[in-house]
Design a protein around this motif. Structure first.
Motif, PDB file in Angstrom:
ATOM      1  N   LYS A 132     124.992  36.463  34.098  1.00  0.00           N
ATOM      2  CA  LYS A 132     125.640  35.154  34.148  1.00  0.00           C
ATOM      3  C   LYS A 132     125.135  34.242  33.023  1.00  0.00           C
ATOM      4  N   ILE A 133     123.851  34.336  32.726  1.00  0.00           N
ATOM      5  CA  ILE A 133     123.279  33.539  31.639  1.00  0.00           C
ATOM      6  C   ILE A 133     123.867  33.990  30.300  1.00  0.00           C
ATOM      7  N   GLU A 134     123.965  35.294  30.117  1.00  0.00           N
ATOM      8  CA  GLU A 134     124.541  35.819  28.876  1.00  0.00           C
ATOM      9  C   GLU A 134     125.990  35.380  28.700  1.00  0.00           C
ATOM     10  N   GLN A 135     126.748  35.394  29.779  1.00  0.00           N
ATOM     11  CA  GLN A 135     128.142  34.949  29.716  1.00  0.00           C
ATOM     12  C   GLN A 135     128.230  33.490  29.286  1.00  0.00           C
ATOM     13  N   GLU A 136     127.329  32.655  29.825  1.00  0.00           N
ATOM     14  CA  GLU A 136     127.326  31.233  29.475  1.00  0.00           C
ATOM     15  C   GLU A 136     126.994  31.030  28.000  1.00  0.00           C
ATOM     16  N   ILE A 137     125.999  31.753  27.502  1.00  0.00           N
ATOM     17  CA  ILE A 137     125.591  31.609  26.103  1.00  0.00           C
ATOM     18  C   ILE A 137     126.686  32.117  25.162  1.00  0.00           C
ATOM     19  N   LYS A 138     127.370  33.171  25.551  1.00  0.00           N
ATOM     20  CA  LYS A 138     128.476  33.677  24.735  1.00  0.00           C
ATOM     21  C   LYS A 138     129.635  32.683  24.721  1.00  0.00           C
ATOM     22  N   LYS A 139     129.936  32.122  25.877  1.00  0.00           N
ATOM     23  CA  LYS A 139     131.083  31.223  26.005  1.00  0.00           C
ATOM     24  C   LYS A 139     130.848  29.881  25.326  1.00  0.00           C
ATOM     25  N   LYS A 140     129.671  29.301  25.517  1.00  0.00           N
ATOM     26  CA  LYS A 140     129.412  27.941  25.038  1.00  0.00           C
ATOM     27  C   LYS A 140     128.727  27.898  23.670  1.00  0.00           C
ATOM     28  N   TYR A 141     127.960  28.928  23.327  1.00  0.00           N
ATOM     29  CA  TYR A 141     127.118  28.841  22.128  1.00  0.00           C
ATOM     30  C   TYR A 141     127.273  30.044  21.197  1.00  0.00           C
ATOM     31  N   ASP A 142     128.431  30.697  21.303  1.00  0.00           N
ATOM     32  CA  ASP A 142     128.753  31.823  20.420  1.00  0.00           C
ATOM     33  C   ASP A 142     127.702  32.924  20.459  1.00  0.00           C
ATOM     34  N   GLY A 143     127.018  33.041  21.594  1.00  0.00           N
ATOM     35  CA  GLY A 143     126.084  34.155  21.774  1.00  0.00           C
ATOM     36  C   GLY A 143     124.726  33.978  21.135  1.00  0.00           C
ATOM     37  N   ARG A 144     124.438  32.763  20.632  1.00  0.00           N
ATOM     38  CA  ARG A 144     123.155  32.561  19.946  1.00  0.00           C
ATOM     39  C   ARG A 144     122.622  31.160  20.227  1.00  0.00           C
ATOM     40  N   ILE A 145     121.339  31.089  20.588  1.00  0.00           N
ATOM     41  CA  ILE A 145     120.685  29.799  20.801  1.00  0.00           C
ATOM     42  C   ILE A 145     119.379  29.757  20.014  1.00  0.00           C
ATOM     43  N   LYS A 146     118.923  28.538  19.765  1.00  0.00           N
ATOM     44  CA  LYS A 146     117.716  28.373  18.960  1.00  0.00           C
ATOM     45  C   LYS A 146     116.464  28.807  19.706  1.00  0.00           C
ATOM     46  N   ALA A 147     116.351  28.418  20.991  1.00  0.00           N
ATOM     47  CA  ALA A 147     115.107  28.688  21.707  1.00  0.00           C
ATOM     48  C   ALA A 147     115.355  28.791  23.204  1.00  0.00           C
ATOM     49  N   ALA A 148     114.382  29.404  23.885  1.00  0.00           N
ATOM     50  CA  ALA A 148     114.395  29.472  25.343  1.00  0.00           C
ATOM     51  C   ALA A 148     112.950  29.421  25.819  1.00  0.00           C
ATOM     52  N   TYR A 149     112.705  28.570  26.822  1.00  0.00           N
ATOM     53  CA  TYR A 149     111.372  28.480  27.423  1.00  0.00           C
ATOM     54  C   TYR A 149     111.444  28.985  28.851  1.00  0.00           C
ATOM     55  N   GLY A 150     110.568  29.916  29.193  1.00  0.00           N
ATOM     56  CA  GLY A 150     110.512  30.446  30.546  1.00  0.00           C
ATOM     57  C   GLY A 150     109.231  30.036  31.238  1.00  0.00           C
ATOM     58  N   CYS A 151     109.366  29.234  32.281  1.00  0.00           N
ATOM     59  CA  CYS A 151     108.218  28.780  33.063  1.00  0.00           C
ATOM     60  C   CYS A 151     107.893  29.833  34.122  1.00  0.00           C
ATOM     61  N   SER A 152     106.716  30.463  34.013  1.00  0.00           N
ATOM     62  CA  SER A 152     106.287  31.463  34.987  1.00  0.00           C
ATOM     63  C   SER A 152     107.330  32.575  35.131  1.00  0.00           C
ATOM     64  N   LEU A 153     108.009  32.676  36.279  1.00  0.00           N
ATOM     65  CA  LEU A 153     109.073  33.670  36.451  1.00  0.00           C
ATOM     66  C   LEU A 153     110.098  33.575  35.329  1.00  0.00           C
ATOM     67  N   GLY A 154     110.342  32.364  34.853  1.00  0.00           N
ATOM     68  CA  GLY A 154     111.303  32.175  33.768  1.00  0.00           C
ATOM     69  C   GLY A 154     110.953  32.962  32.526  1.00  0.00           C
ATOM     70  N   GLY A 155     109.644  33.227  32.324  1.00  0.00           N
ATOM     71  CA  GLY A 155     109.228  34.048  31.188  1.00  0.00           C
ATOM     72  C   GLY A 155     109.765  35.467  31.276  1.00  0.00           C
ATOM     73  N   SER A 156     109.911  35.971  32.498  1.00  0.00           N
ATOM     74  CA  SER A 156     110.513  37.297  32.682  1.00  0.00           C
ATOM     75  C   SER A 156     111.982  37.269  32.289  1.00  0.00           C
ATOM     76  N   PHE A 157     112.677  36.173  32.619  1.00  0.00           N
ATOM     77  CA  PHE A 157     114.078  36.051  32.220  1.00  0.00           C
ATOM     78  C   PHE A 157     114.210  36.020  30.699  1.00  0.00           C
ATOM     79  N   VAL A 158     113.359  35.243  30.033  1.00  0.00           N
ATOM     80  CA  VAL A 158     113.413  35.180  28.572  1.00  0.00           C
ATOM     81  C   VAL A 158     113.173  36.573  27.986  1.00  0.00           C
ATOM     82  N   SER A 159     112.195  37.291  28.510  1.00  0.00           N
ATOM     83  CA  SER A 159     111.884  38.638  28.026  1.00  0.00           C
ATOM     84  C   SER A 159     113.061  39.583  28.219  1.00  0.00           C
ATOM     85  N   LEU A 160     113.666  39.550  29.406  1.00  0.00           N
ATOM     86  CA  LEU A 160     114.795  40.438  29.697  1.00  0.00           C
ATOM     87  C   LEU A 160     115.996  40.130  28.807  1.00  0.00           C
TER      88      LEU A 160
END
Length: 259
Positions: A65-93
């Motif tokens: 779902k996150i990938e779909q949002e980034i593709k739809k709104k930001y042409d599949g590319r963003i400058k940065a992502a911060y993952g807080c604790s569990l969020g770091g696993s999301f950034v890694s994946l």
């Protein structure tokens, strides 16, 4: 799942990923400062948003779902992502899946714990009932509250900052189901992050809280090839919870290439 956008849309985009059982509002205390440099998109996971009736299913389902949002709104590319604790696993994946591109992935002192299905079920059966009661009611178990009451002022401030991420002490989160808590906790343990992640054009920064222990630095160097490890003599997510100005400056320096 919802995405909460704010700031000047002409600035570089940074996605913000909450921790385990944490709400999107856990980023509220840093948004004003962060808007000086970024357009922010705070991710609100399924099952943990007060404005919708959903349930968290799995890490992979959320990633899609996150990938779909980034593709739809930001042409599949963003400058940065911060993952807080569990969020770091999301950034890694998201980086390892290579379905979208993140220029700078920032891991926020995540523990990156993994285990097999059997042990994950045991750990979940122990932790989830306590965690669910805390986030659902907004109250701590008596033994935890007693320890906090006995802590000194500086430690209490750190604990309060950490608990605010869960909405504890703010009336609770009655929309969060026990199944969502279980699925998130269990899925995080069994979803594997690759070793030696190395994606051209992506830099991985780690805000390493050294008081967590040396094993975590070794773990980061296992999962990521040549990570930019930024050491802080602090506890897990203490920089983010209790030192918002310093945290924002560290994010800026990571993305702009300053030490």
């Amino acid at each position: 799942m919802k995405f909460y956008e704010s700031g000047d849309s002409s600035k570089p985009v940074i996605f913000l990923f909450p921790g385990t059982c944490c709400l999107y509002s856990s980023f509220d205390h840093i948004l004003d400062r962060l808007h000086s440099y970024f357009y922010t998109v705070t991710v609100s996971y399924d099952g943990f948003d007060p404005n919708e009736k959903t349930e968290f299913y799995s890490m992979e389902d959320e990633c899609e779902k996150i990938e779909q949002e980034i593709k739809k709104k930001y042409d599949g590319r963003i400058k940065a992502a911060y993952g807080c604790s569990l969020g770091g696993s999301f950034v890694s994946l998201l980086i390892q899946r290579k379905r979208i591109h993140i220029d700078h992935g920032i891991i926020g002192s995540s523990d990156m714990d993994e285990t097999g299905q059997f042990m994950a079920k045991i750990q979940s059966s122990v932790v989830v009932p306590i965690m669910y009661k805390m986030v659902h009611t907004g109250k701590l178990p008596k033994f935890m509250q007693k320890k906090i009451n006995e802590a000194d002022k500086s430690k209490k401030e750190m604990i309060d900052g950490f608990l605010n991420m869960f909405g504890i002490g703010q009336g609770g989160n009655p929309w969060i189901t026990k199944q969502s808590v279980y699925n998130q906790f269990y899925s995080d343990l069994v979803t594997k992050v690759q070793h030696g992640i190395d994606v051209p054009g992506t830099t991985i920064h780690v805000f390493y809280a050294t008081k967590m222990g040396r094993k975590y630095e070794k773990r980061y160097c296992t999962y990521f090839k040549n990570p930019d490890i930024r050491r802080h003599n602090m506890q897990h997510e203490e920089l983010f919870c209790c030192h918002s100005a310093e945290w924002v400056e560290e994010v800026r320096k990571a993305v702009e290439g300053d030490r």
